[in-house]
Design a protein around this motif. Structure first.
Motif, PDB file in Angstrom:
ATOM      1  N   LEU A  33      -4.424  -0.193  -4.087  1.00 31.61           N
ATOM      2  CA  LEU A  33      -3.673   1.007  -3.728  1.00 31.61           C
ATOM      3  C   LEU A  33      -2.869   0.790  -2.442  1.00 31.61           C
ATOM      4  CD1 LEU A  33      -3.266   3.899  -4.756  1.00 31.61           C
ATOM      5  CD2 LEU A  33      -5.202   4.590  -3.344  1.00 31.61           C
ATOM      6  N   GLU A  34      -3.416   0.028  -1.526  1.00 25.10           N
ATOM      7  CA  GLU A  34      -2.759  -0.213  -0.245  1.00 25.10           C
ATOM      8  C   GLU A  34      -1.449  -0.977  -0.396  1.00 25.10           C
ATOM      9  OE1 GLU A  34      -6.030  -1.219  -0.865  1.00 25.10           O
ATOM     10  OE2 GLU A  34      -6.824   0.675  -0.094  1.00 25.10           O
ATOM     11  N   ARG A  35      -1.257  -1.663  -1.512  1.00 25.03           N
ATOM     12  CA  ARG A  35      -0.013  -2.409  -1.725  1.00 25.03           C
ATOM     13  C   ARG A  35       1.154  -1.501  -2.089  1.00 25.03           C
ATOM     14  NH1 ARG A  35      -0.674  -7.469  -5.633  1.00 25.03           N
ATOM     15  NH2 ARG A  35       1.545  -7.578  -5.156  1.00 25.03           N
ATOM     16  N   LEU A  36       0.866  -0.299  -2.523  1.00 24.81           N
ATOM     17  CA  LEU A  36       1.924   0.628  -2.916  1.00 24.81           C
ATOM     18  C   LEU A  36       2.625   1.191  -1.690  1.00 24.81           C
ATOM     19  CD1 LEU A  36       0.121   2.702  -5.690  1.00 24.81           C
ATOM     20  CD2 LEU A  36       1.584   0.693  -5.977  1.00 24.81           C
ATOM     21  N   ASP A  37       3.875   1.555  -1.866  1.00 26.42           N
ATOM     22  CA  ASP A  37       4.632   2.250  -0.835  1.00 26.42           C
ATOM     23  C   ASP A  37       3.876   3.526  -0.445  1.00 26.42           C
ATOM     24  OD1 ASP A  37       7.523   2.793   0.409  1.00 26.42           O
ATOM     25  OD2 ASP A  37       6.800   4.650  -0.537  1.00 26.42           O
ATOM     26  N   ARG A  65      -5.749   2.685 -12.761  1.00 26.31           N
ATOM     27  CA  ARG A  65      -4.513   2.639 -13.543  1.00 26.31           C
ATOM     28  C   ARG A  65      -3.472   1.680 -12.994  1.00 26.31           C
ATOM     29  NH1 ARG A  65      -4.845   3.830 -18.668  1.00 26.31           N
ATOM     30  NH2 ARG A  65      -6.492   5.373 -18.962  1.00 26.31           N
ATOM     31  N   LEU A  66      -3.808   0.945 -11.946  1.00 25.56           N
ATOM     32  CA  LEU A  66      -2.885  -0.065 -11.419  1.00 25.56           C
ATOM     33  C   LEU A  66      -3.086  -1.371 -12.168  1.00 25.56           C
ATOM     34  CD1 LEU A  66      -3.234   0.548  -7.575  1.00 25.56           C
ATOM     35  CD2 LEU A  66      -1.490   1.452  -9.135  1.00 25.56           C
ATOM     36  N   ALA A  67      -2.077  -2.213 -12.119  1.00 26.04           N
ATOM     37  CA  ALA A  67      -2.172  -3.528 -12.759  1.00 26.04           C
ATOM     38  C   ALA A  67      -3.330  -4.304 -12.150  1.00 26.04           C
ATOM     39  CB  ALA A  67      -0.865  -4.292 -12.566  1.00 26.04           C
TER      40      ALA A  67
END
Length: 173
Positions: A111-115, A104-106
């Motif tokens: 996922l590791e790029r998210l806060d 569901r991410l762009a």
């Protein structure tokens, strides 16, 4: 869900009242579940930052953290069983949970790029959506959106709303 207006904690609690398919929770039990979700996000964050194991963190929270919040103020009673179940399940099922979120991410986002806190919120919410079908999806999404709003503000709250809404479409067909 992504077009829904932000709801107050009272509105979230009212939705909890409307749950079906499970034993109705009392107002006190619903508040304890809300607190458990917040504490679960904090515990997932702590495990990721420190590398501490789930049983150590569950024990630490049970022994020392359920009495006060981050500022040392008295904390409403948490549903400790729900918290423990969630912490253990997120760790155990991370191989299922993370791909559901990543889907569901762009495009191109990992996922590791998210806060780290956003990651913890999404993992906890995805656990409930995937593995706790007895809890209404609106309740799950709204509660974690409110947690995101409390930590960050509207931008992250909208992101969490969209991501969890997408996960819900994938797992609650």
């Amino acid at each position: 869900m992504s077009d829904a207006k932000p709801q107050s904690l009272k509105a979230v609690m009212d939705q909890l009242n409307a749950e079906t398919g499970a034993k109705p929770l009392t107002q006190r039990d619903k508040r304890a579940r809300t607190v458990a979700r917040l504490v679960l996000v904090q515990a997932l964050y702590q495990m990721e930052i420190t590398g501490t194991g789930v049983e150590t963190v569950v024990r630490e929270f049970a022994d020392h953290r359920f009495d006060t919040d981050l500022e040392g103020e008295p904390l409403a009673q948490a549903d400790e069983a729900f918290f423990g179940e969630g912490a253990r399940a997120v760790v155990r099922e991370q191989g299922v949970i993370d791909p559901l979120i990543t889907h569901r991410l762009a495009s191109g986002w990992r996922l590791e790029r998210l806060d780290t806190t956003v990651r913890a919120i999404l993992r906890a919410g995805t656990w409930e959506l995937k593995f706790r079908p007895d809890i209404g999806l609106e309740v799950v999404i709204n509660e974690y959106v409110e947690i995101a709003r409390a930590f960050f503000g509207e931008t992250e709250a909208r992101f969490v709303n969209a991501a969890l809404d997408g996960v819900a479409k994938d797992v609650r067909k």
